[in-house]
Design a protein around this motif. Sequence first.
Motif, PDB file in Angstrom:
ATOM      1  N   PHE A  17      20.071 -37.664  88.109  1.00 12.63           N
ATOM      2  CA  PHE A  17      20.383 -36.994  86.855  1.00 12.63           C
ATOM      3  C   PHE A  17      20.197 -37.957  85.682  1.00 12.63           C
ATOM      4  O   PHE A  17      21.151 -38.360  85.028  1.00 12.63           O
ATOM      5  N   THR A  18      18.987 -38.379  85.447  1.00 11.37           N
ATOM      6  CA  THR A  18      18.705 -39.288  84.351  1.00 11.37           C
ATOM      7  C   THR A  18      18.631 -38.509  83.057  1.00 11.37           C
ATOM      8  O   THR A  18      18.660 -37.282  83.049  1.00 11.37           O
ATOM      9  N   SER A  19      18.507 -39.257  81.958  1.00 10.33           N
ATOM     10  CA  SER A  19      18.449 -38.614  80.646  1.00 10.33           C
ATOM     11  C   SER A  19      17.077 -38.071  80.334  1.00 10.33           C
ATOM     12  O   SER A  19      16.816 -37.658  79.226  1.00 10.33           O
ATOM     13  N   VAL A  20      16.168 -38.092  81.298  1.00 11.59           N
ATOM     14  CA  VAL A  20      14.829 -37.558  81.101  1.00 11.59           C
ATOM     15  C   VAL A  20      14.573 -36.457  82.103  1.00 11.59           C
ATOM     16  O   VAL A  20      14.874 -36.605  83.273  1.00 11.59           O
ATOM     17  N   ILE A  21      14.017 -35.335  81.667  1.00 16.30           N
ATOM     18  CA  ILE A  21      13.660 -34.266  82.594  1.00 16.30           C
ATOM     19  C   ILE A  21      12.418 -34.687  83.339  1.00 16.30           C
ATOM     20  O   ILE A  21      11.387 -34.906  82.749  1.00 16.30           O
ATOM     21  N   THR A  22      12.480 -34.807  84.675  1.00 12.66           N
ATOM     22  CA  THR A  22      11.310 -35.216  85.437  1.00 12.66           C
ATOM     23  C   THR A  22      10.797 -34.130  86.356  1.00 12.66           C
ATOM     24  O   THR A  22       9.660 -34.180  86.789  1.00 12.66           O
ATOM     25  N   VAL A 107       8.723 -53.485  78.275  1.00 14.12           N
ATOM     26  CA  VAL A 107       8.090 -52.166  78.346  1.00 14.12           C
ATOM     27  C   VAL A 107       7.294 -51.992  77.062  1.00 14.12           C
ATOM     28  O   VAL A 107       7.866 -51.990  75.970  1.00 14.12           O
ATOM     29  N   THR A 108       5.982 -51.890  77.184  1.00  7.51           N
ATOM     30  CA  THR A 108       5.123 -51.880  75.997  1.00  7.51           C
ATOM     31  C   THR A 108       5.066 -50.500  75.362  1.00  7.51           C
ATOM     32  O   THR A 108       5.336 -49.480  76.008  1.00  7.51           O
ATOM     33  N   ASP A 109       4.661 -50.491  74.096  1.00 10.64           N
ATOM     34  CA  ASP A 109       4.499 -49.229  73.376  1.00 10.64           C
ATOM     35  C   ASP A 109       3.428 -48.359  74.033  1.00 10.64           C
ATOM     36  O   ASP A 109       3.556 -47.134  74.055  1.00 10.64           O
ATOM     37  N   SER A 110       2.378 -48.986  74.563  1.00 10.88           N
ATOM     38  CA  SER A 110       1.316 -48.200  75.206  1.00 10.88           C
ATOM     39  C   SER A 110       1.815 -47.534  76.481  1.00 10.88           C
ATOM     40  O   SER A 110       1.431 -46.402  76.788  1.00 10.88           O
ATOM     41  N   GLU A 111       2.701 -48.217  77.213  1.00 15.32           N
ATOM     42  CA  GLU A 111       3.309 -47.601  78.390  1.00 15.32           C
ATOM     43  C   GLU A 111       4.128 -46.379  77.992  1.00 15.32           C
ATOM     44  O   GLU A 111       4.034 -45.315  78.612  1.00 15.32           O
ATOM     45  N   VAL A 112       4.953 -46.565  76.981  1.00 16.13           N
ATOM     46  CA  VAL A 112       5.826 -45.474  76.532  1.00 16.13           C
ATOM     47  C   VAL A 112       4.988 -44.307  76.031  1.00 16.13           C
ATOM     48  O   VAL A 112       5.279 -43.137  76.343  1.00 16.13           O
ATOM     49  N   LYS A 113       3.945 -44.598  75.286  1.00 14.92           N
ATOM     50  CA  LYS A 113       3.078 -43.534  74.769  1.00 14.92           C
ATOM     51  C   LYS A 113       2.448 -42.750  75.909  1.00 14.92           C
ATOM     52  O   LYS A 113       2.387 -41.513  75.877  1.00 14.92           O
ATOM     53  N   GLY A 114       1.982 -43.465  76.931  1.00 17.21           N
ATOM     54  CA  GLY A 114       1.386 -42.787  78.078  1.00 17.21           C
ATOM     55  C   GLY A 114       2.381 -41.892  78.798  1.00 17.21           C
ATOM     56  O   GLY A 114       2.070 -40.755  79.160  1.00 17.21           O
ATOM     57  N   MET A 115       3.605 -42.406  79.004  1.00 18.84           N
ATOM     58  CA  MET A 115       4.647 -41.611  79.654  1.00 18.84           C
ATOM     59  C   MET A 115       5.007 -40.391  78.813  1.00 18.84           C
ATOM     60  O   MET A 115       5.222 -39.299  79.343  1.00 18.84           O
ATOM     61  N   LEU A 116       5.077 -40.594  77.483  1.00 17.11           N
ATOM     62  CA  LEU A 116       5.445 -39.496  76.592  1.00 17.11           C
ATOM     63  C   LEU A 116       4.407 -38.375  76.650  1.00 17.11           C
ATOM     64  O   LEU A 116       4.778 -37.191  76.755  1.00 17.11           O
ATOM     65  N   LEU A 130       4.663 -26.606  72.171  1.00 17.67           N
ATOM     66  CA  LEU A 130       5.367 -27.786  71.695  1.00 17.67           C
ATOM     67  C   LEU A 130       6.540 -27.391  70.810  1.00 17.67           C
ATOM     68  O   LEU A 130       7.596 -28.031  70.837  1.00 17.67           O
ATOM     69  N   GLU A 131       6.382 -26.318  70.039  1.00 16.32           N
ATOM     70  CA  GLU A 131       7.455 -25.875  69.140  1.00 16.32           C
ATOM     71  C   GLU A 131       8.727 -25.541  69.929  1.00 16.32           C
ATOM     72  O   GLU A 131       9.844 -25.852  69.502  1.00 16.32           O
ATOM     73  N   LYS A 132       8.568 -24.914  71.094  1.00 15.04           N
ATOM     74  CA  LYS A 132       9.731 -24.559  71.906  1.00 15.04           C
ATOM     75  C   LYS A 132      10.403 -25.796  72.499  1.00 15.04           C
ATOM     76  O   LYS A 132      11.628 -25.831  72.640  1.00 15.04           O
ATOM     77  N   VAL A 133       9.602 -26.786  72.842  1.00 12.16           N
ATOM     78  CA  VAL A 133      10.176 -28.044  73.336  1.00 12.16           C
ATOM     79  C   VAL A 133      11.012 -28.698  72.244  1.00 12.16           C
ATOM     80  O   VAL A 133      12.146 -29.136  72.484  1.00 12.16           O
ATOM     81  N   ILE A 134      10.465 -28.760  71.042  1.00 12.03           N
ATOM     82  CA  ILE A 134      11.185 -29.354  69.910  1.00 12.03           C
ATOM     83  C   ILE A 134      12.466 -28.579  69.625  1.00 12.03           C
ATOM     84  O   ILE A 134      13.527 -29.158  69.367  1.00 12.03           O
ATOM     85  N   GLN A 135      12.379 -27.257  69.713  1.00  9.88           N
ATOM     86  CA  GLN A 135      13.556 -26.399  69.481  1.00  9.88           C
ATOM     87  C   GLN A 135      14.617 -26.657  70.544  1.00  9.88           C
ATOM     88  O   GLN A 135      15.819 -26.730  70.240  1.00  9.88           O
ATOM     89  N   THR A 147       9.972 -39.681  68.358  1.00  7.55           N
ATOM     90  CA  THR A 147      10.758 -40.903  68.212  1.00  7.55           C
ATOM     91  C   THR A 147      11.954 -40.884  69.152  1.00  7.55           C
ATOM     92  O   THR A 147      12.234 -41.867  69.855  1.00  7.55           O
ATOM     93  N   TYR A 148      12.658 -39.748  69.159  1.00  7.27           N
ATOM     94  CA  TYR A 148      13.834 -39.596  70.018  1.00  7.27           C
ATOM     95  C   TYR A 148      13.473 -39.741  71.492  1.00  7.27           C
ATOM     96  O   TYR A 148      14.106 -40.492  72.237  1.00  7.27           O
ATOM     97  N   PHE A 149      12.419 -39.041  71.917  1.00  3.13           N
ATOM     98  CA  PHE A 149      12.079 -39.022  73.334  1.00  3.13           C
ATOM     99  C   PHE A 149      11.460 -40.343  73.771  1.00  3.13           C
ATOM    100  O   PHE A 149      11.628 -40.769  74.913  1.00  3.13           O
ATOM    101  N   SER A 150      10.748 -41.024  72.869  1.00  4.80           N
ATOM    102  CA  SER A 150      10.189 -42.340  73.186  1.00  4.80           C
ATOM    103  C   SER A 150      11.301 -43.336  73.494  1.00  4.80           C
ATOM    104  O   SER A 150      11.186 -44.153  74.422  1.00  4.80           O
ATOM    105  N   ASP A 151      12.386 -43.274  72.710  1.00  7.52           N
ATOM    106  CA  ASP A 151      13.525 -44.162  72.962  1.00  7.52           C
ATOM    107  C   ASP A 151      14.134 -43.886  74.333  1.00  7.52           C
ATOM    108  O   ASP A 151      14.501 -44.816  75.064  1.00  7.52           O
ATOM    109  N   ILE A 152      14.243 -42.611  74.688  1.00  3.38           N
ATOM    110  CA  ILE A 152      14.787 -42.247  75.995  1.00  3.38           C
ATOM    111  C   ILE A 152      13.902 -42.773  77.117  1.00  3.38           C
ATOM    112  O   ILE A 152      14.371 -43.344  78.096  1.00  3.38           O
ATOM    113  N   LEU A 153      12.586 -42.575  76.974  1.00  7.51           N
ATOM    114  CA  LEU A 153      11.652 -43.015  78.004  1.00  7.51           C
ATOM    115  C   LEU A 153      11.656 -44.532  78.153  1.00  7.51           C
ATOM    116  O   LEU A 153      11.608 -45.057  79.274  1.00  7.51           O
TER     117      LEU A 153
END
Length: 469
Positions: A17-22, A107-116, A130-135, A147-153
């Motif tokens: 039960f991590t803070s990221v939906i996998t 953990v590099t920015d390029s890694e995070v970007k790829g995961m995001l 994407l709008e529904k995800v943001i909502q 920004t929010y999800f990158s920090d989580i990842l």
Amino acid sequence: MKSINNRIALTFFLLLFTSVITSAQEIIKDSVIVPIKKTQSTGKQKIDGVIATVGDYIILDSDIDKSYLEISAGGGSVKDITRCQMLGKLLEDKLYAHQAIQDSIVVTDSEVKGMLEERLTYMVGQIGSLEKVIQYYKKDSEEEFRTYFSDILKEGKLTSEMQKKIVDEVEITPEEVRNYFKTIPKDDLPFFGVELEVAQIVISPKVSEEDKKKVIDKLNEFKKEVEEGASFSTKAVLYTQDPGSKSNGGYYKMTRKTPFIKEFKEVAFSLQEGEISAPFETIFGYHIILVEKIRGQERELRHILLTPTVTEQALKEAKEMITLIKKRIEDKDITFAEAARTLSDEKETRANGGALINPQTQDTRFELTKMDPTFYSQVSNLKENEISAPILDQGEEGKKKFKLITVTNRIDEHAADYAKDYIKIKALALKNKQITAIGKWFDEKIKETYVKIIGEYRDCTFTNNWLKK
């Protein structure tokens, strides 16, 4: 020992039960019920605020509610998870991430970007836009969500890298395995189901030299263009045939212990920072590698994979060849093991007469109830020493090939036996030692890290000594 095992058992239970939906099957559910934070005295809704601090990280009361939401959105049940337990899991994650930074895990920015991008593609596919995800995440814009999800990842990656570092340092001796087995009461011995030992012969369609040259020339063209200023990452996104790295521009991070094939690692560790390899061949096809950064024994790299075309005529010839091999074995002209050693195209199994190694256990046994469904359908109905019909298979490397399978041995269900099941017992003993190591790690790091829990959550009973009593 019992307290450590209880603590880590809960840790492993909540690790899902991590803070990221996998693995969400449905991101938005009308039936999701989020526990509302109330004060015990007045029943009024409590204002969100900081409830805990671990090192440089803080935990808000709302973080607990978000965790409940994400578990429910992923199809999990939250009814047996208390707010105290959820806070305990969040505290563990923060300590892992905090210590990862102290240990210079990057953990590099390029890694995070790829995961995001990978995660976002998945979530959009589940919801529809994407709008529904943001909502769903209650964000006002795509930029705020990213920004929010990158920090989580990033935090999640730091956590997983720290966990991996702890368990990777744990080793076990044969004597420790024996002592572990002796401590298991006879009535509590593990019980293993029916197991099979399997061998195979593989015939791969032959690729023409002309088709190989086309791929090599294309990779050399890519190399030249990158050396002249083109983006390697962009070319990987557009052209690589490696689905595992396509979305993040062919990016991988690896050490010599990372489970990549030998030929790939040899090239990767022969290059200097900024250098691009010549095209080289592996079982997956032909590659070029660009090493972006070298940090000690770690390499950050990008690669492009291209696979030569296999013609229908080549497939037909491969099937004819494997059909002939099957007939020779059935006519007693050659044994299955001899045919595997002299005729199979699979070099990993040739020396052992075609015997397969279970990737989960690293021995030759495959438990029926734990088999991959496709593999199960191929072997479950075979009698001992019976040979399957030619099977057209597309392996992990994406290449089509024909194979024959036979069951060389069947082991009936049984209680664990030290001599017969040593590899499985070793794996259990190692896992037990890793659990103990994690428990000791928590005890040590909690003592030396600033940890503060505020308000009513100080009344929680934690499995770790967060309150430092």
